[in-house]
Design a protein around this motif. Sequence first.
Motif, short mmCIF file in Angstrom:
data_model
loop_
_atom_site.label_atom_id
_atom_site.label_comp_id
_atom_site.label_asym_id
_atom_site.label_seq_id
_atom_site.Cartn_x
_atom_site.Cartn_y
_atom_site.Cartn_z
N ALA A 35 0.83 -1.07 -0.09
CA ALA A 35 -0.12 -0.05 -0.07
C ALA A 35 0.89 1.06 -0.06
N VAL A 36 0.60 2.28 -0.72
CA VAL A 36 1.05 3.51 -0.55
C VAL A 36 0.38 4.57 0.29
N VAL A 37 1.03 4.89 1.53
CA VAL A 37 0.53 6.07 2.51
C VAL A 37 1.05 7.34 2.14
N LYS A 38 0.17 8.14 2.28
CA LYS A 38 0.39 9.89 2.09
C LYS A 38 -0.06 10.50 3.29
N GLY A 39 0.46 11.28 3.67
CA GLY A 39 0.00 12.39 4.72
C GLY A 39 0.26 13.53 4.63
N THR A 40 -0.65 14.59 4.80
CA THR A 40 -0.15 16.05 4.69
C THR A 40 -0.50 16.54 6.09
N PHE A 41 0.51 17.28 6.93
CA PHE A 41 0.48 18.09 8.14
C PHE A 41 0.66 19.47 7.84
N ILE A 42 -0.25 20.41 8.26
CA ILE A 42 -0.04 21.75 8.07
C ILE A 42 -0.17 22.63 9.21
N GLU A 43 0.35 23.88 9.25
CA GLU A 43 0.34 24.70 10.24
C GLU A 43 1.28 24.16 11.56
N LEU A 44 2.47 23.73 11.05
CA LEU A 44 3.24 23.25 11.97
C LEU A 44 4.30 24.39 12.71
N LYS A 45 4.61 24.25 13.87
CA LYS A 45 5.22 25.47 14.60
C LYS A 45 6.79 24.93 14.71
N ALA A 46 6.79 23.69 15.25
CA ALA A 46 8.42 23.27 15.60
C ALA A 46 8.99 22.83 14.27
N ASP A 47 10.39 23.32 14.42
CA ASP A 47 11.08 23.12 13.12
C ASP A 47 11.41 21.87 12.73
N THR A 48 11.37 20.86 13.72
CA THR A 48 11.34 19.36 13.54
C THR A 48 10.39 18.60 14.24
N VAL A 49 9.72 17.83 13.15
CA VAL A 49 8.51 17.07 13.41
C VAL A 49 8.92 15.75 13.17
N ALA A 50 8.61 14.87 14.57
CA ALA A 50 8.94 13.57 14.39
C ALA A 50 7.66 12.62 14.01
N PHE A 51 7.57 11.63 13.20
CA PHE A 51 6.90 10.83 12.87
C PHE A 51 7.18 9.48 13.13
N ARG A 52 6.35 8.64 13.63
CA ARG A 52 6.80 7.27 14.09
C ARG A 52 5.67 6.21 13.54
N MET A 53 6.02 5.07 13.64
CA MET A 53 4.90 3.82 13.76
C MET A 53 4.67 3.46 15.13
N ILE A 129 -5.14 -0.01 12.01
CA ILE A 129 -4.55 1.17 11.62
C ILE A 129 -3.27 1.53 12.28
N PRO A 130 -2.88 1.06 13.70
CA PRO A 130 -1.36 1.20 13.96
C PRO A 130 -0.37 0.54 13.27
N ALA A 131 -0.90 -0.52 12.64
CA ALA A 131 0.00 -1.15 11.68
C ALA A 131 0.10 -0.46 10.16
N THR A 132 -0.60 0.55 10.06
CA THR A 132 -0.69 1.11 8.77
C THR A 132 -0.21 2.37 8.62
N PHE A 133 -0.80 3.51 9.59
CA PHE A 133 -0.77 4.66 9.46
C PHE A 133 0.73 5.31 10.29
N MET A 134 1.56 6.10 9.84
CA MET A 134 2.68 6.89 10.74
C MET A 134 1.86 7.87 11.63
N TYR A 135 2.38 8.35 12.50
CA TYR A 135 1.49 9.39 13.28
C TYR A 135 2.60 10.46 13.89
N ALA A 136 2.25 11.70 14.04
CA ALA A 136 3.09 12.78 14.75
C ALA A 136 2.63 12.69 16.29
N PRO A 137 3.42 12.07 17.35
CA PRO A 137 2.93 12.60 18.48
C PRO A 137 2.57 13.35 19.11
N ASP A 138 3.05 14.61 18.75
CA ASP A 138 2.79 16.13 19.12
C ASP A 138 1.62 16.78 18.44
N LEU A 139 0.99 15.72 17.59
CA LEU A 139 -0.24 16.25 16.74
C LEU A 139 -1.21 15.54 17.01
#
Length: 603
Positions: A35-53, A129-139
Amino acid sequence: MKFSLSFLLCITASILYAQTNRYEISFDNAVHHEAVVKGTFIELKADTVAFRMSRTSPGRYALHEFAKNVYNFKATDSKGKALEVLRPDPYSWQVIGHDGTIAISYTLFANRGGGTYSQVDETHAHLNIPATFMYAPDLSDRKIEVDFKLREDLNWKIATQLPLVSGTTYSAPNLYYFMDSPTEISDHAVREFEVDHNGKQQNIRFVLHHNGTDEELDAYFEQVKKVVLAEKEVYGELPDFDYGTYTFLACYVPNASGDGMEHRNSTVLTSTRSLSGGGMEGNIGTVSHEFFHAWNVERIRPKCLEPFDFEEANMSGALWFAEGFTSYYTNLILCRAGIISPEKYVEGISGTFNYVWNSPARQFFNPIEMSYQAPFVDAATSVDPVNRENTFISYYSYGSVLGLALDLSLREEKLNLDDFMKLVWKQYGKTEKPYTLENLRQSLAEYAGSDFAETYFDKYIYRSEMPDYASLLGSVGVTLQQDSERPYFGAAVSLNGDGHGEIRSNPKIGTPAYEAGLDKGDIITDINGSGFPDGQQFSAYIEKLKVGDTLKITFERFGTEKHCTVVLGANPDYRLSLMEKEGGKPSKKQMRQRKEWLKTETR
């Protein structure tokens, strides 16, 4: 996962549309499980954003390294510029230098269709869902929208507890609800019925992906309806399902992995058994177990599982109640619903009873401590040998026989476990106030008295004593019998392909094989000078012998020939059966109490 609908809607309303994290998932290469997963995250404040499985999944207690199935990760800003990506650990991708927007994409390999992992092929996209989609803990408090790109050539449709936005786009009020919302995309069939819930109707939806007929589904759905109504009777009402619907997501297909996994408003049911191939009888127990969780564990929830941790293992000492009492009701509900007979139900308890009663593990751990073992056994993996035969009893089984004992003990006091579960539901389920073990003890004391509660918890929960099952079962006209003339070796032995027998499991402490010094992996080459009994099951060979018979055994260990002597003992297993099936005649009182217990006509 625990959320009230009003809380969820409040969160949803308070989040600006611009602060929505958006995903898209497509399945063009489903034939190769990608599967190909795409994600868009906007209005980010921090310079570094962590994404994780995630490393865990709702309803599971062990770690599962979902990141291992992710590759081809890319990150860009709003203008399509590639961004720097760092890997601080195996589970995270740190993205640096964005312009307020980060767009990520990655490929996911998914080929296990059960209650934890995801499976993508040309029959379905079965998504946990946890096995499929990355997420940003701060969001994690942001609203989420996900667009499932369907394979129209495969006639795919979407089934999920997530509310529909439009077309193929669904939403979640936050990360927690999203993670708790498995989704089945396939050419499935749907059956539904309405159930009254405190004057309003709630929808029960059964989604089935299978290769069978509509007639088979219709017949099976009638059983599902009986289970739902019988379990509603235990608690007196349904939970207040979010969005007014509960969804069974069933995949009975050859490529599935047998499993069941509860979620707040849905459950995953997977099996390789088709309805025509034994699933009509073999799969319905999972339906019973998982729907009971809609009350017990999803809303009557241990405090130690709140909030659920997606980064570390989740440990609870209450699984003997959350999973074990649910297991007790699993087949009891089938009996009450008329799906299995009282005779089959009672006799079916024997295997679980013997597993718990005859386990040496009770000398090491009580039910609470057995529950603590979940991160090591709940679909967990390891490569080193373990001694589970001697040190572990499943909290499902342990709690099940303790639930049986509590129910029958309460009935001797003219009480019952159903009404106790109703009390716990009102105190901790409807209110969605997570409970502690002390809360459970206090509730039992409130229901049955302090002395009763102290005795039950002190002897059977905080310690590992066993109730007087012979007396308790006798109160409902059920016999508990042991065959003292049946010989017992004490280890599982099977042919290894060259006419010899290999010990396949660790002998249990105190058994004849254990006391003789035999161990897992030993190859038995000769018994009493006659070779190994090739051509028959070893258990059948032992059955022809007598208690007290001596077996002089020659075996190989690590390439060296060794010898030992095994003196056969008496088989410790018990058999549960209806008294009248053993030639007895239960009294009117016993029959009345059995009828009240099973809530079905005795025969």
